[in-house]
Design a protein around this motif. Structure first.
Motif, PDB file in Angstrom:
ATOM      1  N   GLY A   1       0.887  -1.342  -0.098  1.00  0.00           N
ATOM      2  CA  GLY A   1      -0.108   0.049   0.030  1.00  0.00           C
ATOM      3  C   GLY A   1       0.954   1.232   0.136  1.00  0.00           C
ATOM      4  N   ALA A   2       2.037   1.167  -0.640  1.00  0.00           N
ATOM      5  CA  ALA A   2       2.989   2.206  -0.645  1.00  0.00           C
ATOM      6  C   ALA A   2       2.420   3.470  -1.542  1.00  0.00           C
ATOM      7  CB  ALA A   2       4.053   1.973  -0.895  1.00  0.00           C
ATOM      8  N   SER A   3       1.541   3.166  -2.676  1.00  0.00           N
ATOM      9  CA  SER A   3       1.457   4.183  -3.718  1.00  0.00           C
ATOM     10  C   SER A   3       0.389   5.341  -3.077  1.00  0.00           C
ATOM     11  CB  SER A   3       0.536   3.585  -4.824  1.00  0.00           C
ATOM     12  OG  SER A   3       0.305   4.359  -5.602  1.00  0.00           O
ATOM     13  N   LEU A   4       0.907   6.567  -3.578  1.00  0.00           N
ATOM     14  CA  LEU A   4      -0.277   7.567  -3.085  1.00  0.00           C
ATOM     15  C   LEU A   4      -1.416   7.749  -4.059  1.00  0.00           C
ATOM     16  CD1 LEU A   4       2.608  10.177  -2.010  1.00  0.00           C
ATOM     17  CD2 LEU A   4       1.149   8.617  -0.818  1.00  0.00           C
ATOM     18  N   LEU A   5      -1.386   6.970  -5.154  1.00  0.00           N
ATOM     19  CA  LEU A   5      -2.608   7.006  -6.051  1.00  0.00           C
ATOM     20  C   LEU A   5      -3.825   6.602  -5.643  1.00  0.00           C
ATOM     21  CD1 LEU A   5      -0.653   5.649  -9.219  1.00  0.00           C
ATOM     22  CD2 LEU A   5      -1.587   8.034  -8.949  1.00  0.00           C
ATOM     23  N   ASP A   6      -4.265   7.146  -4.755  1.00  0.00           N
ATOM     24  CA  ASP A   6      -5.480   7.104  -4.019  1.00  0.00           C
ATOM     25  C   ASP A   6      -6.689   8.250  -4.034  1.00  0.00           C
ATOM     26  OD1 ASP A   6      -7.208   7.707  -1.249  1.00  0.00           O
ATOM     27  OD2 ASP A   6      -6.646   5.536  -1.346  1.00  0.00           O
ATOM     28  N   GLU A   7      -7.958   7.802  -4.676  1.00  0.00           N
ATOM     29  CA  GLU A   7      -8.789   8.856  -4.837  1.00  0.00           C
ATOM     30  C   GLU A   7      -9.137   9.510  -3.989  1.00  0.00           C
ATOM     31  OE1 GLU A   7     -13.652   9.019  -5.861  1.00  0.00           O
ATOM     32  OE2 GLU A   7     -12.612   7.224  -6.260  1.00  0.00           O
ATOM     33  N   ASP A   8      -9.336   9.061  -2.533  1.00  0.00           N
ATOM     34  CA  ASP A   8      -9.628  10.093  -1.475  1.00  0.00           C
ATOM     35  C   ASP A   8      -8.328  10.986  -1.187  1.00  0.00           C
ATOM     36  OD1 ASP A   8     -12.198   9.052  -1.384  1.00  0.00           O
ATOM     37  OD2 ASP A   8     -11.750   7.435   0.110  1.00  0.00           O
ATOM     38  N   LEU A   9      -7.362  10.347  -1.047  1.00  0.00           N
ATOM     39  CA  LEU A   9      -6.118  11.022  -0.788  1.00  0.00           C
ATOM     40  C   LEU A   9      -5.801  12.256  -1.700  1.00  0.00           C
ATOM     41  CD1 LEU A   9      -3.552  11.174   1.261  1.00  0.00           C
ATOM     42  CD2 LEU A   9      -2.476  10.008  -0.337  1.00  0.00           C
ATOM     43  N   LEU A  10      -6.125  11.974  -2.837  1.00  0.00           N
ATOM     44  CA  LEU A  10      -5.831  13.193  -3.880  1.00  0.00           C
ATOM     45  C   LEU A  10      -6.834  14.037  -3.842  1.00  0.00           C
ATOM     46  CD1 LEU A  10      -4.948  11.105  -6.933  1.00  0.00           C
ATOM     47  CD2 LEU A  10      -3.400  12.254  -5.614  1.00  0.00           C
ATOM     48  N   ARG A  11      -7.963  13.802  -3.549  1.00  0.00           N
ATOM     49  CA  ARG A  11      -9.366  14.827  -3.278  1.00  0.00           C
ATOM     50  C   ARG A  11      -9.053  15.475  -2.337  1.00  0.00           C
ATOM     51  NH1 ARG A  11     -13.015  11.496  -3.092  1.00  0.00           N
ATOM     52  NH2 ARG A  11     -13.446  11.616  -1.024  1.00  0.00           N
ATOM     53  N   SER A  12      -8.592  14.968  -1.105  1.00  0.00           N
ATOM     54  CA  SER A  12      -8.485  15.739   0.419  1.00  0.00           C
ATOM     55  C   SER A  12      -7.204  16.842   0.168  1.00  0.00           C
ATOM     56  CB  SER A  12      -8.416  14.687   1.358  1.00  0.00           C
ATOM     57  OG  SER A  12      -9.410  13.722   1.610  1.00  0.00           O
ATOM     58  N   HIS A  13      -6.111  16.405  -0.567  1.00  0.00           N
ATOM     59  CA  HIS A  13      -5.019  17.053  -0.591  1.00  0.00           C
ATOM     60  C   HIS A  13      -4.735  17.652  -2.063  1.00  0.00           C
ATOM     61  CE1 HIS A  13      -4.292  15.861   3.399  1.00  0.00           C
ATOM     62  NE2 HIS A  13      -4.366  14.865   3.057  1.00  0.00           N
ATOM     63  N   PRO A  14      -5.338  18.623  -2.607  1.00  0.00           N
ATOM     64  CA  PRO A  14      -5.534  19.117  -4.084  1.00  0.00           C
ATOM     65  C   PRO A  14      -4.033  19.700  -4.536  1.00  0.00           C
ATOM     66  CG  PRO A  14      -6.909  20.581  -3.066  1.00  0.00           C
ATOM     67  CD  PRO A  14      -6.348  19.467  -2.063  1.00  0.00           C
ATOM     68  N   HIS A  15      -3.019  20.069  -3.312  1.00  0.00           N
ATOM     69  CA  HIS A  15      -1.898  20.190  -3.803  1.00  0.00           C
ATOM     70  C   HIS A  15      -0.792  19.401  -4.131  1.00  0.00           C
ATOM     71  CE1 HIS A  15      -0.968  18.829   0.213  1.00  0.00           C
ATOM     72  NE2 HIS A  15       0.251  19.159  -0.117  1.00  0.00           N
ATOM     73  N   LEU A  16      -1.237  17.916  -4.007  1.00  0.00           N
ATOM     74  CA  LEU A  16      -0.489  16.736  -4.326  1.00  0.00           C
ATOM     75  C   LEU A  16      -0.453  16.450  -5.929  1.00  0.00           C
ATOM     76  CD1 LEU A  16       1.170  14.543  -3.243  1.00  0.00           C
ATOM     77  CD2 LEU A  16      -0.896  13.048  -2.595  1.00  0.00           C
ATOM     78  N   ILE A  17       0.564  16.194  -6.448  1.00  0.00           N
ATOM     79  CA  ILE A  17       0.595  15.589  -7.809  1.00  0.00           C
ATOM     80  C   ILE A  17       1.498  14.468  -7.781  1.00  0.00           C
ATOM     81  CG2 ILE A  17       1.197  15.977 -10.181  1.00  0.00           C
ATOM     82  CD1 ILE A  17       1.342  19.130  -9.558  1.00  0.00           C
ATOM     83  N   VAL A  18       0.801  13.262  -8.193  1.00  0.00           N
ATOM     84  CA  VAL A  18       1.405  12.007  -8.214  1.00  0.00           C
ATOM     85  C   VAL A  18       1.824  11.820  -9.667  1.00  0.00           C
ATOM     86  CG1 VAL A  18       1.448   9.502  -7.676  1.00  0.00           C
ATOM     87  CG2 VAL A  18       0.354  11.218  -6.097  1.00  0.00           C
ATOM     88  N   VAL A  19       2.957  11.464 -10.095  1.00  0.00           N
ATOM     89  CA  VAL A  19       3.495  10.910 -11.452  1.00  0.00           C
ATOM     90  C   VAL A  19       3.862   9.622 -11.532  1.00  0.00           C
ATOM     91  CG1 VAL A  19       5.294  11.512 -13.239  1.00  0.00           C
ATOM     92  CG2 VAL A  19       4.061  13.521 -12.144  1.00  0.00           C
ATOM     93  N   LYS A  20       3.621   8.800 -12.381  1.00  0.00           N
ATOM     94  CA  LYS A  20       4.122   7.480 -12.586  1.00  0.00           C
ATOM     95  C   LYS A  20       4.456   7.209 -13.856  1.00  0.00           C
ATOM     96  CE  LYS A  20       2.678   2.880 -11.108  1.00  0.00           C
ATOM     97  NZ  LYS A  20       3.720   2.851 -10.130  1.00  0.00           N
ATOM     98  N   SER A  21       5.669   6.592 -14.109  1.00  0.00           N
ATOM     99  CA  SER A  21       5.891   6.034 -15.511  1.00  0.00           C
ATOM    100  C   SER A  21       5.572   4.778 -15.750  1.00  0.00           C
ATOM    101  CB  SER A  21       7.531   6.115 -15.745  1.00  0.00           C
ATOM    102  OG  SER A  21       7.799   5.444 -16.696  1.00  0.00           O
ATOM    103  N   ILE A  22       4.869   4.264 -16.480  1.00  0.00           N
ATOM    104  CA  ILE A  22       4.099   2.807 -16.799  1.00  0.00           C
ATOM    105  C   ILE A  22       5.518   2.014 -17.232  1.00  0.00           C
ATOM    106  CG2 ILE A  22       2.643   1.462 -17.877  1.00  0.00           C
ATOM    107  CD1 ILE A  22       1.332   3.342 -16.008  1.00  0.00           C
ATOM    108  N   SER A  23       6.416   2.460 -17.850  1.00  0.00           N
ATOM    109  CA  SER A  23       7.438   1.750 -18.404  1.00  0.00           C
ATOM    110  C   SER A  23       8.088   0.988 -17.348  1.00  0.00           C
ATOM    111  CB  SER A  23       8.502   2.908 -18.967  1.00  0.00           C
ATOM    112  OG  SER A  23       7.884   3.653 -20.068  1.00  0.00           O
ATOM    113  N   LYS A  24       8.389   1.620 -15.942  1.00  0.00           N
ATOM    114  CA  LYS A  24       9.513   1.331 -15.118  1.00  0.00           C
ATOM    115  C   LYS A  24       8.956  -0.281 -14.448  1.00  0.00           C
ATOM    116  CE  LYS A  24      11.909   4.873 -15.890  1.00  0.00           C
ATOM    117  NZ  LYS A  24      11.126   5.805 -16.723  1.00  0.00           N
ATOM    118  N   SER A  25       7.809  -0.018 -14.187  1.00  0.00           N
ATOM    119  CA  SER A  25       7.207  -1.260 -13.150  1.00  0.00           C
ATOM    120  C   SER A  25       6.517  -2.207 -13.988  1.00  0.00           C
ATOM    121  CB  SER A  25       6.704  -0.789 -12.225  1.00  0.00           C
ATOM    122  OG  SER A  25       5.440   0.081 -12.574  1.00  0.00           O
TER     123      SER A  25
END
Length: 622
Positions: free
Chosen positions: A434-458
């Motif tokens: 559960g390390a990822s910050l790609l969470d709908e509620d977390l992002l909605r609650s903290h709109p100053h947060l941007i999460v970037v993820k490369s699909i290539s790597k993993s």
């Protein structure tokens, strides 16, 4: 023994490089192809070298006459070089074939001395040099028996990709005995040109011969370490220059390509970071089964692709944007940012490189470059930054900040009015669930947060160029969607996102395998004298080159000497001697003289090959 070089052609595909020069005068690393070939042939003690010339023949002859070549050189002119192909050039030189054993080569190939030597030293009298087929190759292919009989010659028009694993490629370097030329090749050469004309290739004669019960010629297989390349166009020339560059230049020339390494024979890439256990074979087969439709039809636009990404990462459509790789989104985000950018170094440099504004750089004081939320807060507490970028796990160190401390940083940056961008391209490899910050509620609650993820790597699909950015700031996401092209993702990438959820179990299994192999590989590398391996939560390991006096758990002992092996030297040696590519971190890690490399975690077989290679290079240096 003599040699015949076919050098009459115009080399039109090399464009401006052959406007006033014949093809064999094109330079590779400053040396004309013909100079190199004549120098190599001159070492063999041949009776003579015959060149068939045509295009720009006077200029070529003057050039060759000025070279220091002791072997006598004779010329045969092809006056209609622009209306014929190489079968006619060889036809014009046929009388020479009847007089001596002959090495036959074309003037647009470059090769190591060992390639020529293996042909000359083989006791069999007539041979066609052949290399195992690679995806970059083009032209006539061979099917060989276990006894090196040429069972068939496959022209490009008859090439079957389903059979490519069985193919060999002609290297356009041959050894013909005088008897073979007299009884087989020249009679068929004369008959073929009389029947079918002069605008053919001399390989067509061999194709006829191999259908005989006794063709009189066998194949000579090159080994993986015998280097050659055929230069037909400017891209071939660029690759040849990197393959045959001096040792100290080769690494830089290859690194500047940023990929495309399938064109380098048998190169093992530990520099670029992918999941070698994913995607599964079934997924690739599904993509292949739909490939015709995907290539021939338009992809969907951003509306559909953001729906697919939202489904795959359990987000809302308005929270996510899909990019042509994470790099496209990084640039789009930073183009709309003003103020000072805060970063931690050493790290992935794309953010700093793409930002035009001022930087505020935090460098961890710990010897192993580790840091956590407390160190970040302490450093940036009194700094006026607009955006804080954090790679987690960081690249190249593998440093990881746990989910609890990441949430602490989210609250701290929110309180400070700082936009917080977290690049979690490697977070799936972390041991923490559960390390990822790609969470709908977390992002909605903290709109100053941007999460970037490369699909290539993993996900192990760097060729598809996929990445996402997610945020609860829907105005930002809307802006990013407008900034990128409506068709920034091709149909193959879209189809991958469409079917991705069917393979979730395979993905989870692949991550577990990477974690297991990372632990094993770290132990193997740590057993190599002179190498200190740092803990990592990503799919790569950072290692320091150390001297024996440098203790593994602290500052160097007083008077300790720096290691004789540098990161640059190790990288060069692995590439030139072992055909293995790793990442030299000299430019990333500061100026205190310490030496670091980054090594990708691949599969057990590849990793053991690299460990053995490093051990060999380090031992040889000592």
């Amino acid at each position: 023994m003599q040699a015949i070089i076919l050098a009459a052609g115009m080399g039109k595909r090399l464009k401006q490089l052959t406007q006033n020069n014949t093809k064999c005068m094109v330079k590779v690393n400053g040396v004309p192809l013909i100079n190199r070939a004549l120098g190599q042939l001159d070492q063999l003690g041949l009776s003579r070298i015959i060149l068939v010339v045509g295009y720009e023949r006077e200029k070529l002859i003057r050039h060759i006459d000025g070279l220091d070549v002791s072997t006598p050189i004779e010329y045969v002119e092809n006056p209609i070089y622009d209306k014929t192909n190489n079968i006619y050039s060889l036809f014009l030189a046929r009388k020479y074939l009847l007089e001596e054993d002959t090495l036959l080569l074309e003037s647009d190939i470059i090769f190591d001395d060992s390639v020529l030597r293996c042909l000359v030293e083989d006791p069999r009298d007539s041979l066609a040099l052949a290399a195992k087929y690679e995806s970059w190759m083009d032209g006539t292919c061979l099917l060989l028996s276990e006894q090196d009989d040429i069972e068939a010659m496959i022209p490009g028009s008859k090439f079957r990709f389903s059979d490519m694993g069985n193919y060999y490629k002609t290297v356009n370097l041959y050894k013909f005995s005088r008897d073979f030329s007299r009884t087989h090749y020249v009679p068929f050469l004369e008959a073929y040109t009389a029947a079918l004309g002069n605008n053919e290739y001399y390989e067509q004669v061999l194709k006829v011969l191999v259908s005989l019960d006794d063709p009189g010629i066998k194949a000579k297989r090159l080994t993986d370490d015998q280097l050659w390349y055929e230069i037909d166009d400017i891209q071939d020339l660029d690759i040849a220059e990197s393959l045959f560059a001096p040792e100290k230049e080769k690494t830089a020339l290859i690194h500047r390509r940023f990929g495309g390494y399938w064109r380098y024979p048998k190169m093992l890439d530990f520099c670029y970071l992918v999941n070698c256990y994913y995607p599964p074979r079934k997924m690739l087969d599904e993509i292949k089964a739909n490939f015709d439709s995907l290539v021939c039809q338009y992809p969907s636009g951003m509306y559909v692709n953001s729906l697919l990404a939202a489904r795959n990462f359990s987000l809302r459509q308005e929270q996510v944007v899909v990019g042509n790789g994470a790099a496209e989104l990084i640039k789009a985000i930073l183009d709309g940012t003003q103020g000072t950018l805060g970063i931690i170094k050493p790290t992935f440099e794309e953010y700093a490189n793409r930002y035009a504004g001022p930087l505020c750089v935090c460098t961890p004081k710990s010897r192993d470059f580790s840091y956590g939320a407390q160190e970040i807060e302490a450093y940036f507490e009194d700094k006026d930054i607009r955006l804080l970028v954090l790679i987690n796990p960081d690249n190249p160190t593998g440093n990881y900040i746990c989910r609890e401390d990441m949430e602490r940083l989210i609250l701290w940056t929110e309180k400070k009015g700082i936009t917080f961008l977290v690049d979690e391209s490697f977070v799936d490899f972390a041991d923490e669930a559960g390390a990822s910050l790609l969470d709908e509620d977390l992002l909605r609650s903290h709109p100053h947060l941007i999460v970037v993820k490369s699909i290539s790597k993993s996900y192990g699909v760097p060729g598809l160029r996929l990445g996402i950015a997610a945020s609860g700031d829907t105005a930002l996401i809307d802006r990013l969607k407008k900034d990128v092209s409506i068709w920034n993702i091709n149909s193959v990438g879209e189809f991958y996102m469409q079917i991705e959820e069917k393979y979730r179990k395979d993905y989870a299994s692949s991550l577990a395998r990477v974690r297991t192999e990372r632990e094993r590989f770290a132990q193997v590398l740590s057993s190599i004298p002179g190498l200190r391996v740092f803990p990592s939560q990503a799919n790569y390991l950072m290692a320091e080159l150390i001297s024996s006096e440098d203790p593994m758990d602290g500052q160097p002992a007083s008077g300790a000497k720096r290691p004789p092996m540098t990161a640059a030297r190790l990288t060069e040696e692995l590439l030139t001697r072992k055909n293995i590519l790793i990442k030299d971190l000299t430019s990333k890690m500061g100026t205190d003289g310490r030496q670091f490399v980054r090594i990708a975690v691949r599969n057990e077989n590849d990793d053991d090959l690299l460990a053995e290679a490093i051990r060999d290079v380090m031992t040889a240096e000592v």
